[in-house]
Design a protein around this motif. Structure first.
Motif, PDB file in Angstrom:
ATOM      1  N   ALA B  44      15.875  82.895  46.767  1.00  0.00           N
ATOM      2  CA  ALA B  44      15.405  82.653  45.402  1.00  0.00           C
ATOM      3  C   ALA B  44      15.497  81.170  45.059  1.00  0.00           C
ATOM      4  N   LEU B  45      16.602  80.532  45.466  1.00  0.00           N
ATOM      5  CA  LEU B  45      16.765  79.101  45.165  1.00  0.00           C
ATOM      6  C   LEU B  45      15.674  78.270  45.826  1.00  0.00           C
ATOM      7  N   VAL B  46      15.390  78.584  47.095  1.00  0.00           N
ATOM      8  CA  VAL B  46      14.367  77.811  47.799  1.00  0.00           C
ATOM      9  C   VAL B  46      12.988  78.087  47.194  1.00  0.00           C
ATOM     10  N   ALA B  47      12.755  79.338  46.767  1.00  0.00           N
ATOM     11  CA  ALA B  47      11.470  79.649  46.136  1.00  0.00           C
ATOM     12  C   ALA B  47      11.315  78.868  44.833  1.00  0.00           C
ATOM     13  N   PHE B  48      12.387  78.757  44.065  1.00  0.00           N
ATOM     14  CA  PHE B  48      12.300  77.992  42.818  1.00  0.00           C
ATOM     15  C   PHE B  48      12.114  76.507  43.107  1.00  0.00           C
ATOM     16  N   ALA B  49      12.747  76.025  44.186  1.00  0.00           N
ATOM     17  CA  ALA B  49      12.535  74.627  44.557  1.00  0.00           C
ATOM     18  C   ALA B  49      11.067  74.367  44.865  1.00  0.00           C
ATOM     19  N   ARG B  50      10.430  75.336  45.546  1.00  0.00           N
ATOM     20  CA  ARG B  50       9.009  75.194  45.853  1.00  0.00           C
ATOM     21  C   ARG B  50       8.182  75.256  44.573  1.00  0.00           C
ATOM     22  N   MET B  51       8.612  76.105  43.650  1.00  0.00           N
ATOM     23  CA  MET B  51       7.863  76.281  42.403  1.00  0.00           C
ATOM     24  C   MET B  51       7.859  74.988  41.586  1.00  0.00           C
ATOM     25  N   TRP B  52       9.001  74.318  41.539  1.00  0.00           N
ATOM     26  CA  TRP B  52       9.101  73.101  40.739  1.00  0.00           C
ATOM     27  C   TRP B  52       8.769  71.854  41.528  1.00  0.00           C
ATOM     28  N   GLY B  53       8.684  71.968  42.829  1.00  0.00           N
ATOM     29  CA  GLY B  53       8.371  70.788  43.619  1.00  0.00           C
ATOM     30  C   GLY B  53       9.504  69.787  43.690  1.00  0.00           C
ATOM     31  N   SER B  54      10.746  70.262  43.499  1.00  0.00           N
ATOM     32  CA  SER B  54      11.890  69.348  43.628  1.00  0.00           C
ATOM     33  C   SER B  54      12.860  69.933  44.632  1.00  0.00           C
ATOM     34  N   GLU B  55      13.575  69.066  45.324  1.00  0.00           N
ATOM     35  CA  GLU B  55      14.441  69.549  46.404  1.00  0.00           C
ATOM     36  C   GLU B  55      15.802  70.008  45.916  1.00  0.00           C
ATOM     37  N   ALA B  56      16.052  69.966  44.614  1.00  0.00           N
ATOM     38  CA  ALA B  56      17.385  70.323  44.123  1.00  0.00           C
ATOM     39  C   ALA B  56      17.766  71.745  44.545  1.00  0.00           C
ATOM     40  N   GLY B  57      16.800  72.664  44.508  1.00  0.00           N
ATOM     41  CA  GLY B  57      17.077  74.047  44.901  1.00  0.00           C
ATOM     42  C   GLY B  57      17.483  74.147  46.361  1.00  0.00           C
ATOM     43  N   GLN B  58      16.866  73.311  47.197  1.00  0.00           N
ATOM     44  CA  GLN B  58      17.239  73.346  48.622  1.00  0.00           C
ATOM     45  C   GLN B  58      18.659  72.828  48.808  1.00  0.00           C
ATOM     46  N   ILE B  59      19.041  71.808  47.993  1.00  0.00           N
ATOM     47  CA  ILE B  59      20.436  71.313  48.056  1.00  0.00           C
ATOM     48  C   ILE B  59      21.385  72.457  47.688  1.00  0.00           C
ATOM     49  N   PHE B  60      21.037  73.188  46.635  1.00  0.00           N
ATOM     50  CA  PHE B  60      21.895  74.304  46.233  1.00  0.00           C
ATOM     51  C   PHE B  60      21.997  75.320  47.357  1.00  0.00           C
ATOM     52  N   ALA B  61      20.873  75.594  48.013  1.00  0.00           N
ATOM     53  CA  ALA B  61      20.893  76.572  49.105  1.00  0.00           C
ATOM     54  C   ALA B  61      21.819  76.117  50.224  1.00  0.00           C
ATOM     55  N   LEU B  62      21.788  74.803  50.524  1.00  0.00           N
ATOM     56  CA  LEU B  62      22.674  74.302  51.583  1.00  0.00           C
ATOM     57  C   LEU B  62      24.131  74.431  51.167  1.00  0.00           C
ATOM     58  N   ILE B  63      24.426  74.150  49.897  1.00  0.00           N
ATOM     59  CA  ILE B  63      25.811  74.289  49.430  1.00  0.00           C
ATOM     60  C   ILE B  63      26.232  75.757  49.503  1.00  0.00           C
ATOM     61  N   VAL B  64      25.311  76.657  49.149  1.00  0.00           N
ATOM     62  CA  VAL B  64      25.642  78.085  49.245  1.00  0.00           C
ATOM     63  C   VAL B  64      25.949  78.458  50.691  1.00  0.00           C
ATOM     64  N   MET B  65      25.216  77.875  51.643  1.00  0.00           N
ATOM     65  CA  MET B  65      25.496  78.167  53.051  1.00  0.00           C
ATOM     66  C   MET B  65      26.900  77.690  53.433  1.00  0.00           C
ATOM     67  N   VAL B  66      27.301  76.527  52.910  1.00  0.00           N
ATOM     68  CA  VAL B  66      28.654  76.029  53.191  1.00  0.00           C
ATOM     69  C   VAL B  66      29.692  77.000  52.631  1.00  0.00           C
ATOM     70  N   VAL B  67      29.468  77.430  51.387  1.00  0.00           N
ATOM     71  CA  VAL B  67      30.425  78.357  50.776  1.00  0.00           C
ATOM     72  C   VAL B  67      30.477  79.668  51.559  1.00  0.00           C
ATOM     73  N   ALA B  68      29.317  80.132  52.033  1.00  0.00           N
ATOM     74  CA  ALA B  68      29.291  81.369  52.811  1.00  0.00           C
ATOM     75  C   ALA B  68      30.069  81.201  54.112  1.00  0.00           C
ATOM     76  N   ALA B  69      29.926  80.035  54.745  1.00  0.00           N
ATOM     77  CA  ALA B  69      30.658  79.804  55.991  1.00  0.00           C
ATOM     78  C   ALA B  69      32.161  79.834  55.728  1.00  0.00           C
ATOM     79  N   CYS B  70      32.597  79.211  54.610  1.00  0.00           N
ATOM     80  CA  CYS B  70      34.029  79.227  54.281  1.00  0.00           C
ATOM     81  C   CYS B  70      34.506  80.648  54.028  1.00  0.00           C
ATOM     82  N   GLU B  71      33.708  81.396  53.289  1.00  0.00           N
ATOM     83  CA  GLU B  71      34.082  82.782  52.979  1.00  0.00           C
ATOM     84  C   GLU B  71      34.211  83.606  54.265  1.00  0.00           C
ATOM     85  N   VAL B  72      33.286  83.367  55.195  1.00  0.00           N
ATOM     86  CA  VAL B  72      33.337  84.101  56.459  1.00  0.00           C
ATOM     87  C   VAL B  72      34.593  83.742  57.242  1.00  0.00           C
TER      88      VAL B  72
END
Lengths: 222, 99
Positions: B44-72
């Protein structure tokens, strides 16, 4: 073309997700999640998020899933206990209700951006250069916080999973404690080599009387 | 494809993951289902980033991946500690903290 790719990737992602939830064997669940992640990376590529897709495949499907496979192999996790009757009915009901609600909320909303194809594509959108620039300028604090979080998680995992007591088999531990050991075991002499230690002992005891050094099978000194 | 399609897929994956968390009892599989939910949020974050044409959503997605790795990492460390103590790998049996 993009529509065909989208449907292939979306069906792959959904099938992988359903397989994760329904398969009994945890090992197959992990493999299904790998398929799901790769299909999701294809969706990311369709959304022009190249770097996120690459990170998804390398970090998630590569590193994190290897960790999962290790733990599943270590734990074994063969038998799955049956869920209670209430949750077995209520869980899927909750999921279906949530899905209906989310779909109504999104597709029924009057947001015009959702039905469009998104902003016009500019060259360099989502490339590593662009992402890296953002990480080191606008989002520097989240970047540093994420690195700190990774460090804390690594230390925490080591602390959680370390061996707390001695050996797992008490009988083996008792037998090992009773085994006669060389007197040099656990001393600096062991690191320097036993012949050299014997030589040093001979030198130290030479003025007293010429005798053989103590045989290295007596009781343990440690 | 319209952004709405991506959001629909994201919502479906999230619901599948939520249902899995509720119905499964093996903590390993529950962690996998949590991954599903986090990935749905990522989509959803990456889709919204595409919708707005800004990379902020992709940054959020990468941070979420980091948090997921820590949780794992922490979750798998807990599971290894549980199996070391020969406790059952079952979230319903591990209810000491529930009072």
């Amino acid at each position: 073309m993009s529509a065909v790719l989208f449907f292939i990737a979306a069906i792959g992602a959904l099938a992988g997700a359903i397989a994760v939830v329904t398969l009994r064997n945890p090992f197959y669940c992990v493999l299904a999640l790998v398929c799901h992640l790769i299909a999701l990376a294809a969706l990311f590529l369709l959304l022009r998020a190249e770097f996120v897709a690459a990170a998804q495949v390398v970090v998630y499907a590569g590193a994190v899933m290897v960790l999962y496979v290790f733990v599943v192999a270590y734990v074994g996790g063969g038998e799955e206990y049956a869920t209670g009757a209430a949750l077995r009915v209520l869980g899927p009901l909750f999921a279906v209700g949530l899905a209906v609600e989310l779909c109504i909320a999104m597709l029924g909303s009057a947001l015009s951006g959702i039905s469009g194809k998104g902003a016009p594509y500019v060259l360099g959108f989502g490339t590593p250069a662009q992402i890296g620039k953002l990480f080191l300028t606008d989002y520097l604090f989240p970047f540093e916080a994420a690195s700190l979080l990774l460090l804390v998680a690594a230390v925490g995992a080591v602390v959680l999973a370390r061996r707390r007591r001695g050996l797992e088999d008490p009988e083996l531990e008792r037998r090992l404690a009773l085994t006669p050991r060389s007197v040099y075991t656990g001393t600096m002499a062991e690191g320097g080599g036993v012949p050299r230690a014997i030589h040093e002992i001979e030198e130290a005891t030479a003025p007293v009387i010429v005798q053989e050094p103590a045989m290295p099978t007596t009781a343990n000194k440690a | 494809m319209a952004i709405g399609w991506y959001l629909t897929v994201s919502a479906l994956i999230f619901c599948i993951g939520a249902g899995g968390v509720l119905t499964r009892r093996n903590p390993l599989v529950i962690l996998l289902c949590l991954e599903l939910m986090l990935n749905a949020a990522n989509l959803a974050l990456v889709a919204f980033a595409r919708m707005w044409g800004s990379e902020a959503g992709q940054i959020f997605a990468l941070i979420v991946m980091v948090v997921a790795a820590c949780e794992v990492t922490v979750g798998l460390g807990l599971i290894v500690a549980i199996s070391r103590r020969n406790l059952p790998i079952d979230v319903d049996e591990l209810h000491e903290l529930s009072g």
